[in-house]
Design a protein around this motif. Structure first.
Motif, PDB file in Angstrom:
ATOM      1  N   LEU A 171       2.518   0.843   1.345  1.00 51.48           N
ATOM      2  CA  LEU A 171       2.369  -0.613   1.421  1.00 51.48           C
ATOM      3  C   LEU A 171       1.738  -1.180   0.152  1.00 51.48           C
ATOM      4  CD1 LEU A 171       1.186  -1.040   5.119  1.00 51.48           C
ATOM      5  CD2 LEU A 171       3.415  -1.576   4.163  1.00 51.48           C
ATOM      6  N   PHE A 172       1.750  -0.393  -0.921  1.00 53.00           N
ATOM      7  CA  PHE A 172       1.087  -0.823  -2.152  1.00 53.00           C
ATOM      8  C   PHE A 172       1.560  -2.197  -2.617  1.00 53.00           C
ATOM      9  CE2 PHE A 172       0.660  -0.982  -6.798  1.00 53.00           C
ATOM     10  CZ  PHE A 172      -0.708  -0.809  -6.901  1.00 53.00           C
ATOM     11  N   ALA A 173       2.867  -2.392  -2.712  1.00 50.42           N
ATOM     12  CA  ALA A 173       3.397  -3.681  -3.181  1.00 50.42           C
ATOM     13  C   ALA A 173       2.991  -4.818  -2.247  1.00 50.42           C
ATOM     14  CB  ALA A 173       4.919  -3.615  -3.308  1.00 50.42           C
ATOM     15  N   ASP A 174       2.981  -4.548  -0.950  1.00 42.08           N
ATOM     16  CA  ASP A 174       2.591  -5.574   0.019  1.00 42.08           C
ATOM     17  C   ASP A 174       1.103  -5.917  -0.097  1.00 42.08           C
ATOM     18  OD1 ASP A 174       5.199  -5.648   1.054  1.00 42.08           O
ATOM     19  OD2 ASP A 174       4.764  -3.993   2.414  1.00 42.08           O
ATOM     20  N   VAL A 175       0.292  -4.903  -0.364  1.00 44.83           N
ATOM     21  CA  VAL A 175      -1.145  -5.135  -0.561  1.00 44.83           C
ATOM     22  C   VAL A 175      -1.364  -6.007  -1.791  1.00 44.83           C
ATOM     23  CG1 VAL A 175      -3.354  -4.039  -1.110  1.00 44.83           C
ATOM     24  CG2 VAL A 175      -1.871  -3.019   0.617  1.00 44.83           C
ATOM     25  N   LYS A 176      -0.657  -5.687  -2.888  1.00 42.76           N
ATOM     26  CA  LYS A 176      -0.799  -6.472  -4.114  1.00 42.76           C
ATOM     27  C   LYS A 176      -0.383  -7.926  -3.884  1.00 42.76           C
ATOM     28  CE  LYS A 176      -2.251  -5.056  -7.306  1.00 42.76           C
ATOM     29  NZ  LYS A 176      -3.696  -5.004  -7.607  1.00 42.76           N
ATOM     30  N   LYS A 177       0.671  -8.153  -3.120  1.00 34.29           N
ATOM     31  CA  LYS A 177       1.113  -9.522  -2.807  1.00 34.29           C
ATOM     32  C   LYS A 177       0.050 -10.256  -1.997  1.00 34.29           C
ATOM     33  CE  LYS A 177       6.046  -8.549  -2.916  1.00 34.29           C
ATOM     34  NZ  LYS A 177       7.257  -8.354  -2.122  1.00 34.29           N
ATOM     35  N   ALA A 178      -0.556  -9.559  -1.028  1.00 33.68           N
ATOM     36  CA  ALA A 178      -1.602 -10.173  -0.210  1.00 33.68           C
ATOM     37  C   ALA A 178      -2.809 -10.530  -1.074  1.00 33.68           C
ATOM     38  CB  ALA A 178      -2.004  -9.227   0.928  1.00 33.68           C
ATOM     39  N   GLN A 179      -3.164  -9.654  -2.011  1.00 36.28           N
ATOM     40  CA  GLN A 179      -4.276  -9.937  -2.914  1.00 36.28           C
ATOM     41  C   GLN A 179      -3.966 -11.147  -3.792  1.00 36.28           C
ATOM     42  OE1 GLN A 179      -4.450  -5.992  -4.624  1.00 36.28           O
ATOM     43  NE2 GLN A 179      -6.350  -5.528  -3.539  1.00 36.28           N
ATOM     44  N   GLU A 180      -2.729 -11.245  -4.240  1.00 36.57           N
ATOM     45  CA  GLU A 180      -2.323 -12.396  -5.052  1.00 36.57           C
ATOM     46  C   GLU A 180      -2.429 -13.697  -4.266  1.00 36.57           C
ATOM     47  OE1 GLU A 180       1.582 -11.724  -6.693  1.00 36.57           O
ATOM     48  OE2 GLU A 180       0.939  -9.870  -7.671  1.00 36.57           O
ATOM     49  N   LYS A 181      -2.057 -13.662  -2.979  1.00 40.62           N
ATOM     50  CA  LYS A 181      -2.153 -14.867  -2.141  1.00 40.62           C
ATOM     51  C   LYS A 181      -3.585 -15.372  -2.071  1.00 40.62           C
ATOM     52  CE  LYS A 181       1.794 -14.309   0.916  1.00 40.62           C
ATOM     53  NZ  LYS A 181       2.256 -14.130   2.297  1.00 40.62           N
ATOM     54  N   LEU A 182      -4.545 -14.444  -2.080  1.00 41.02           N
ATOM     55  CA  LEU A 182      -5.956 -14.830  -2.036  1.00 41.02           C
ATOM     56  C   LEU A 182      -6.528 -15.100  -3.422  1.00 41.02           C
ATOM     57  CD1 LEU A 182      -7.414 -12.369   0.632  1.00 41.02           C
ATOM     58  CD2 LEU A 182      -7.020 -14.815   0.881  1.00 41.02           C
ATOM     59  N   GLY A 183      -5.719 -14.852  -4.455  1.00 42.94           N
ATOM     60  CA  GLY A 183      -6.192 -15.071  -5.821  1.00 42.94           C
ATOM     61  C   GLY A 183      -7.207 -14.042  -6.262  1.00 42.94           C
ATOM     62  N   LEU A 184      -7.085 -12.821  -5.760  1.00 47.07           N
ATOM     63  CA  LEU A 184      -8.036 -11.765  -6.094  1.00 47.07           C
ATOM     64  C   LEU A 184      -7.645 -11.087  -7.401  1.00 47.07           C
ATOM     65  CD1 LEU A 184      -8.395 -10.162  -2.554  1.00 47.07           C
ATOM     66  CD2 LEU A 184      -9.927 -11.796  -3.663  1.00 47.07           C
ATOM     67  N   PRO A 185      -8.640 -10.698  -8.193  1.00 45.76           N
ATOM     68  CA  PRO A 185      -8.335 -10.007  -9.451  1.00 45.76           C
ATOM     69  C   PRO A 185      -7.919  -8.565  -9.184  1.00 45.76           C
ATOM     70  CG  PRO A 185     -10.697 -10.114  -9.121  1.00 45.76           C
ATOM     71  CD  PRO A 185     -10.067 -10.901  -8.001  1.00 45.76           C
ATOM     72  N   ASP A 186      -7.242  -7.963 -10.155  1.00 48.85           N
ATOM     73  CA  ASP A 186      -6.888  -6.551 -10.058  1.00 48.85           C
ATOM     74  C   ASP A 186      -8.151  -5.704 -10.116  1.00 48.85           C
ATOM     75  OD1 ASP A 186      -4.156  -6.994  -9.900  1.00 48.85           O
ATOM     76  OD2 ASP A 186      -3.875  -6.853 -12.068  1.00 48.85           O
ATOM     77  N   LEU A 187      -8.077  -4.502  -9.538  1.00 48.39           N
ATOM     78  CA  LEU A 187      -9.197  -3.575  -9.639  1.00 48.39           C
ATOM     79  C   LEU A 187      -9.420  -3.229 -11.097  1.00 48.39           C
ATOM     80  CD1 LEU A 187      -8.469  -1.027  -6.757  1.00 48.39           C
ATOM     81  CD2 LEU A 187     -10.192  -2.824  -6.799  1.00 48.39           C
ATOM     82  N   GLN A 188     -10.675  -3.194 -11.502  1.00 48.16           N
ATOM     83  CA  GLN A 188     -11.003  -2.849 -12.884  1.00 48.16           C
ATOM     84  C   GLN A 188     -11.133  -1.338 -13.016  1.00 48.16           C
ATOM     85  OE1 GLN A 188     -11.194  -5.184 -15.407  1.00 48.16           O
ATOM     86  NE2 GLN A 188     -10.360  -6.446 -13.772  1.00 48.16           N
TER      87      GLN A 188
END
Length: 91
Positions: free
Chosen positions: A64-81
């Protein structure tokens, strides 16, 4: 309503409480910080699943990696550093 024990469970094993990352985004019982923490854990789990799949350790389970990234984008969350050399599993 999401019980407090379910919130704690979701922080360590998101898929045991939610069917899909978008369910986390839609949950009204979580604040933005809680959603971010749950999605971060889900991303880490998905990264580990990808590594296990590459190494033939799974039955070809869907990541579900791609789906998780999309959900993070919806919340405006930054990528993991990343704090060092890149690895297969990311940061």
């Amino acid at each position: 309503m999401l019980a407090s024990e379910d919130k704690k469970k979701a922080m360590t094993n998101p898929s045991s409480v939610f069917k899909h990352p978008t369910d986390v985004v839609a949950c009204k019982d979580l604040d933005r910080k809680e959603k971010a923490a749950i999605l971060k854990q889900w991303e880490l789990d998905a990264r580990l699943m990808q590594v296990a799949t590459e190494e033939g350790m799974t039955e070809g389970e869907h990541s579900l990696f791609a789906d998780v990234k999309k959900a993070q984008e919806k919340l405006g969350l930054p990528d993991l550093q990343e704090d060092g050399a890149p690895t297969k599993s990311g940061p």
